[in-house]
Design an enzyme around this catalytic site. Structure first.
Site, PDB file in Angstrom:
ATOM      1  CE  LYS A  44      -0.355  -0.258   5.059  1.00  0.00           C
ATOM      2  NZ  LYS A  44      -1.217  -0.670   6.182  1.00  0.00           N
ATOM      3  NE  ARG A 143      -7.069   0.700  11.494  1.00  0.00           N
ATOM      4  CZ  ARG A 143      -5.826   0.531  11.051  1.00  0.00           C
ATOM      5  NH1 ARG A 143      -4.885   1.391  11.355  1.00  0.00           N
ATOM      6  NH2 ARG A 143      -5.510  -0.516  10.299  1.00  0.00           N
ATOM      7  CE1 TYR A 278      12.517  31.520   4.381  1.00  0.00           C
ATOM      8  CE2 TYR A 278      11.974  29.182   4.342  1.00  0.00           C
ATOM      9  CZ  TYR A 278      12.124  30.394   3.687  1.00  0.00           C
ATOM     10  OH  TYR A 278      11.883  30.457   2.334  1.00  0.00           O
ATOM     11  CG  MET A 326       8.147  23.520   0.100  1.00  0.00           C
ATOM     12  SD  MET A 326       7.079  24.508  -0.945  1.00  0.00           S
ATOM     13  CE  MET A 326       6.091  25.374   0.255  1.00  0.00           C
TER      14      MET A 326
HETATM   15  C1  LIG Z   1      -0.512  -1.790   6.787  1.00  0.00           C
HETATM   16  C2  LIG Z   1      -1.154  -3.052   7.166  1.00  0.00           C
HETATM   17  C3  LIG Z   1      -0.404  -4.225   7.380  1.00  0.00           C
HETATM   18  C4  LIG Z   1       1.105  -4.230   7.394  1.00  0.00           C
HETATM   19  O1  LIG Z   1       1.548  -3.711   8.617  1.00  0.00           O
HETATM   20  P1  LIG Z   1       3.112  -3.687   8.968  1.00  0.00           P
HETATM   21  O2  LIG Z   1       3.166  -3.293  10.395  1.00  0.00           O
HETATM   22  O3  LIG Z   1       3.722  -2.668   8.069  1.00  0.00           O
HETATM   23  O4  LIG Z   1       3.616  -5.048   8.697  1.00  0.00           O
HETATM   24  C5  LIG Z   1      -1.074  -5.399   7.616  1.00  0.00           C
HETATM   25  N1  LIG Z   1      -2.429  -5.436   7.656  1.00  0.00           N
HETATM   26  C6  LIG Z   1      -3.176  -4.327   7.486  1.00  0.00           C
HETATM   27  C7  LIG Z   1      -4.641  -4.424   7.575  1.00  0.00           C
HETATM   28  C8  LIG Z   1      -2.578  -3.097   7.251  1.00  0.00           C
HETATM   29  O5  LIG Z   1      -3.329  -2.015   7.089  1.00  0.00           O
END
Ligand SMILES: *Cc1c(COP(=O)(O)O)cnc(C)c1O
Length: 388
Positions: A44, A143, A278, A326
């Protein structure tokens, strides 16, 4: 690819070098940690900033049989990039999402509640193909996922009805940990127990999942009883420890995949008492040299690491002097005079003396996940060791 080849030789402002041999070795190491389970490489958010199609291909070469993404768009992009001989699962859906495209692309999708089950069955009917569905249980993360009890019983019952009607195939039962990076945290055992209970309920009603899965990277590394049929590893695939408390990557046989570096765009002498960047939060303590690093918060360099982030220049650790802007920041080179174009390495595996993403996480008060995922699109990814 020609673009990658050109980038490899062109002098670049900055680059994130992605070592696909390290990624493949990490995947093999993780498979060794979970020998009874299949491995999903979670890719992802553009493979945690490392480039999704390249990392996905490398993970598959090393034996990953599943790929995981958050959004359906990310999963569909993998199919479009030619990753067709591998299961691809995505879990972050909203009403009106591209369910039919997902079914037609043979994705595995996650369903946490009745609205999603209704949308996926309608899409399967339109597509004339069964959808592959993983029912997600909230075993305590608080969640996503379906609540235990009546909600779960209803979701399982209606999913079985859809399966009997040929509209879906319940391919998975799954959940996600809240505190797997804190071994011994009481929620870990509680979530495992509830996961067993909720899967047993579903299986008792007739669900025959291909895979039951709950383990992320920390659970894969530290909790064998959580591996079930499939482990979903993200951060560890990229060679980063899920948390510094668990250990450094080498403790687990992992190697960081990303090296972020830039070419100094200016080196100059300045007198003592010179304000830098800055707000003048850094003032040179005496006559010195300053190096200008052409990366800033728009590239994902955390502004919170102003005055703290480490950079390797000419074999020495230097620290960000003053505020990160930036597009650029300054390091005090203490009188050294490397030429413009000299390499400044922000982080990498660490074995050439360079800092690591974890060092930047500490400097910015965050986690290494955030450091790598936020490196911006203006920084070219240069994939090396692409072929096995
Ligand atoms: C991102 C994610 C993972 C992977 O988690 P890591 O800690 O990076 O291994 C696994 N399952 C779900 C549902 C996630 O959102």
């Amino acid at each position: 690819m020609t673009e990658t080849a050109a980038l490899r030789t062109a002098p670049l402002r900055a680059r994130a070098e992605i070592d696909l041999a390290a990624l493949r070795a990490n995947v093999r190491t993780l498979r060794g940690r979970a020998p009874g389970a299949a491995l999903m490489a979670v890719v992802k958010s553009d493979a945690y900033g490392h480039g999704a199609p390249q990392c996905a291909r490398a993970a598959v070469q090393a034996g990953a049989t599943w790929l995981g993404t958050a959004t359906p768009e990310e999963a569909l992009a993998l199919r479009a990039a030619g990753l067709t001989d591998v299961r691809v699962m995505c879990w972050l859906w909203t009403p009106g999402g591209p369910w039919q495209e997902a079914v037609e692309a043979d994705l595995d999708v996650s369903v946490s509640g009745m609205w999603a089950l209704r949308e996926v069955t309608a899409a399967a009917r339109r597509a004339g193909l069964p959808a592959r569905v993983h029912l997600k249980a909230d075993t305590g993360l608080g969640r996503g996922g379906c609540q235990p009890g009546g909600d779960w019983a209803e979701l399982v019952r209606e999913a079985l009805r859809a399966e009997a009607g040929g509209l879906i195939r319940i391919t998975g039962l799954w959940s996600h940990f809240a505190c797997a990076d804190e071994p011994g945290h009481p929620s870990v055992a509680a979530q495992l127990a509830l996961f067993r209970e909720m899967t047993a309920h579903a299986e008792g009603r007739g669900v025959r999942p291909e895979v039951r899965h709950i383990a992320n990277s920390p659970a894969t590394l530290t909790l064998p009883e959580s591996h079930f049929d499939l482990v979903r590893t993200g951060i560890a695939v990229y060679g980063i420890s899920p948390s510094p408390e668990l250990g450094v990557p080498a403790d687990f046989g992992l190697r960081p995949v990303m090296t972020l570096s830039a070419s100094l765009s200016l080196v100059k002498q300045v007198p003592g008492g010179h304000g830098v960047s800055y707000g003048h939060h850094y003032v040179t303590p005496g006559e010195t040299t300053l190096g200008l690093v052409p990366l800033g918060y728009a590239d994902g360099i955390p502004r919170h690491a102003s005055g703290a982030g480490p950079v390797l220049v000419g074999g020495k650790w230097r620290t960000v002097a003053g505020r990160i802007a930036m597009d650029q920041f300054v390091v005090d080179l203490g009188g050294d005079e490397p030429g413009a174009g000299e390499q400044a390495v922000l982080f990498g595996p660490g074995d050439h003396g360079e800092p690591t993403a974890e060092d930047w996480a500490q400097a910015a008060g965050t986690i290494a996940y955030e450091i790598v995922t936020r490196i911006g699109t203006r920084v070219p990814r240069v994939h090396v060791n692409e072929s096995v």
